[in-house]
Design a protein around this motif. Sequence first.
Motif, PDB file in Angstrom:
ATOM      1  N   UNK B  57       0.821  -1.211   0.000  1.00 36.45           N
ATOM      2  CA  UNK B  57       0.000   0.000   0.000  1.00 36.45           C
ATOM      3  C   UNK B  57       0.850   1.254   0.000  1.00 36.45           C
ATOM      4  N   UNK B  58       2.157   1.093   0.098  1.00 34.51           N
ATOM      5  CA  UNK B  58       3.034   2.255   0.035  1.00 34.51           C
ATOM      6  C   UNK B  58       3.293   2.915   1.372  1.00 34.51           C
ATOM      7  N   UNK B  59       2.979   2.230   2.462  1.00 34.54           N
ATOM      8  CA  UNK B  59       3.234   2.814   3.772  1.00 34.54           C
ATOM      9  C   UNK B  59       4.653   2.533   4.257  1.00 34.54           C
ATOM     10  N   UNK B  60       5.218   1.439   3.758  1.00 34.72           N
ATOM     11  CA  UNK B  60       6.551   1.014   4.193  1.00 34.72           C
ATOM     12  C   UNK B  60       7.384   0.669   2.967  1.00 34.72           C
ATOM     13  N   UNK B  61       8.695   0.688   3.141  1.00 36.67           N
ATOM     14  CA  UNK B  61       9.553   0.059   2.135  1.00 36.67           C
ATOM     15  C   UNK B  61      10.517  -0.831   2.893  1.00 36.67           C
ATOM     16  N   UNK B  62      11.102  -1.791   2.193  1.00 35.64           N
ATOM     17  CA  UNK B  62      11.971  -2.714   2.917  1.00 35.64           C
ATOM     18  C   UNK B  62      13.252  -2.966   2.148  1.00 35.64           C
ATOM     19  N   UNK B  63      14.250  -3.322   2.904  1.00 41.27           N
ATOM     20  CA  UNK B  63      15.528  -3.726   2.315  1.00 41.27           C
ATOM     21  C   UNK B  63      15.914  -5.048   2.931  1.00 41.27           C
ATOM     22  N   UNK B  64      16.469  -5.910   2.081  1.00 37.06           N
ATOM     23  CA  UNK B  64      16.853  -7.219   2.605  1.00 37.06           C
ATOM     24  C   UNK B  64      18.341  -7.187   2.963  1.00 37.06           C
ATOM     25  N   UNK B  65      18.620  -7.528   4.199  1.00 31.19           N
ATOM     26  CA  UNK B  65      20.014  -7.602   4.653  1.00 31.19           C
ATOM     27  C   UNK B  65      20.246  -8.996   5.197  1.00 31.19           C
ATOM     28  N   UNK B  66      20.874  -9.844   4.408  1.00 35.93           N
ATOM     29  CA  UNK B  66      21.095 -11.219   4.837  1.00 35.93           C
ATOM     30  C   UNK B  66      19.752 -11.916   5.033  1.00 35.93           C
TER      31      UNK B  66
END
Lengths: 422, 128
Positions: B57-66
């Motif tokens: 929905x565009x409230x969060x963004x994420x990054x994958x670290x390991x």
Amino acid sequence: MRTTYIVTQLLICTALMSALSLAYLGISRYLREKQSARARYAAWWLLGFGFLLPFKPHLPKAPVVMHYYGYSAVISTPISSHTAYTHNGRLTLLLAVWAAGAIITGVLLIHRQMRFSRSVRRLRRPAGAAAQTMTGLLCMEMEIDRNVPVYVLPVISTPMLGGLLRPAIYLPAQKYDNDELRLILKHELTHLMHGDLWCKLLWMGARTVHWFNPLMPMLMRRMEQDCEFACDESVMRGESHETAAVYCSSILNTAMHHCAGRVQAPILATNFSGSRDMLKARMNAIFSRGGKRNFWLLTAAVGIVTLLTGSLLVMDQRRHSAYVYAEDSEPAVTAMPATTSMPVMTTMTAISAETTAIKEVSMPAHTTETIPAVTAPMPVTENVPAMTTVFVGADGVVYAVTAYGSYTETQPAGTSLYSFNP
Amino acid sequence: MELKKLPDAEFEIMRTIWRMTEPVTSAMLNAQLRQTSPAALWKPQTVLTMLTRLEGKGYLRSEKHGKEREYYVLVPQEEYLALEAENFRQRFAGGRFSGLVKALCDTDDLTQNDIDDLRRWLEERSRK
């Protein structure tokens, strides 16, 4: 099942309760300056119950009895399945329309209320310590045995009380001085003490049931006005003339903000202003504290008449149950088209919710040909027909045999409600 | 992207995240939820679903670290609450439902003149 019963009770209720409410409005307007607001408001509870519960107890003797010949008209000439069907269809349709309207109104109200509560939960934030402490002290003073949290709700323009089970006070994001704040909190706590949210809920229920009654919105508004007047009256008890002035000016401030913000009050919250003349009347009432009579007799009269609306106008019950419940059956009477000289009955469906047993009825001796026509099994009680059988006698006259609890009665259909004369 | 109003559960997750310092992992969030709303019994799987939905929905963004996925807030609390408030104002400012549910005060016909008038009247009345 009893389509006719439900529909008539509903219409009777709506008509009589509206008349009673209007009469009450007239009388209380006449008494306006003399009657205490608390007593005036009390009657609205009774009226609300009167509307909400269309099915009231019947007294043994009703002043007005309406004889229902609707059923016999259905079965009498011209005998055609269409007659029964049309009659049946119209009532059922009416009931269905009413039910649909009630459900829609109810769902909309609940939906709106839920959305409102959800937004409020998200947008509110606890009010400052001063307001919380003051509320605690007022609760002690007013003997309210619960914790009433105070929140600031920036989206509203008028202070209000919200929440049926966990009531809380909501204040607009606005500075109040202590005198004003105390009166505002006292006002909302008085609403809580009076149980005004429940009265509102009661009227919302009544409105759901009587959604088709054009008077309901007006009555509800009058109820809410009287509710505010009653609240003011309680708030002002034991307060000084100067306090009354502060209170009035606080109401005016609120009205001004409300006017600027134009946020409509929600459904299940009580609040704090009114339009011009109403405001003037309200302030006048605040200044003229005390010295008013209750006229409890009037309130009692409203209660009694409300109770009586169940019996003021009833259907003739005994006759009613003797009738064949044509409107509830499938085609109750299936017959040849009216053009044939003798109606030939084939179906025997007549339904009653309380069907217990079908009793054997012996046919009179002069019967040569028996065509079982309409059988209406009824509960076996004295003077209430247990079963009615219609048959064609040797003389070509249609007879109706009605079995009562202890005896049977046979009469030519021409004299009874079964007018099957071909 | 236009923001959609959040249902209760998703709002609860967002409210918790708004109070935490970024970046937030689902493990941290679970721990925080247990602390703040122990009665709600959030399952880790449910929380993960919510996070994915909120990202969609565009409230969060994420990054994958390991192994861990870190979440960042895209919509700050104030912005969302402003949206809610606007929504509230529209809905309860005598809009669509006003005919059906109209509350006590018809201040629609009340003007500033009326109020000034009433104020003068009140001053006079107070002196008596």
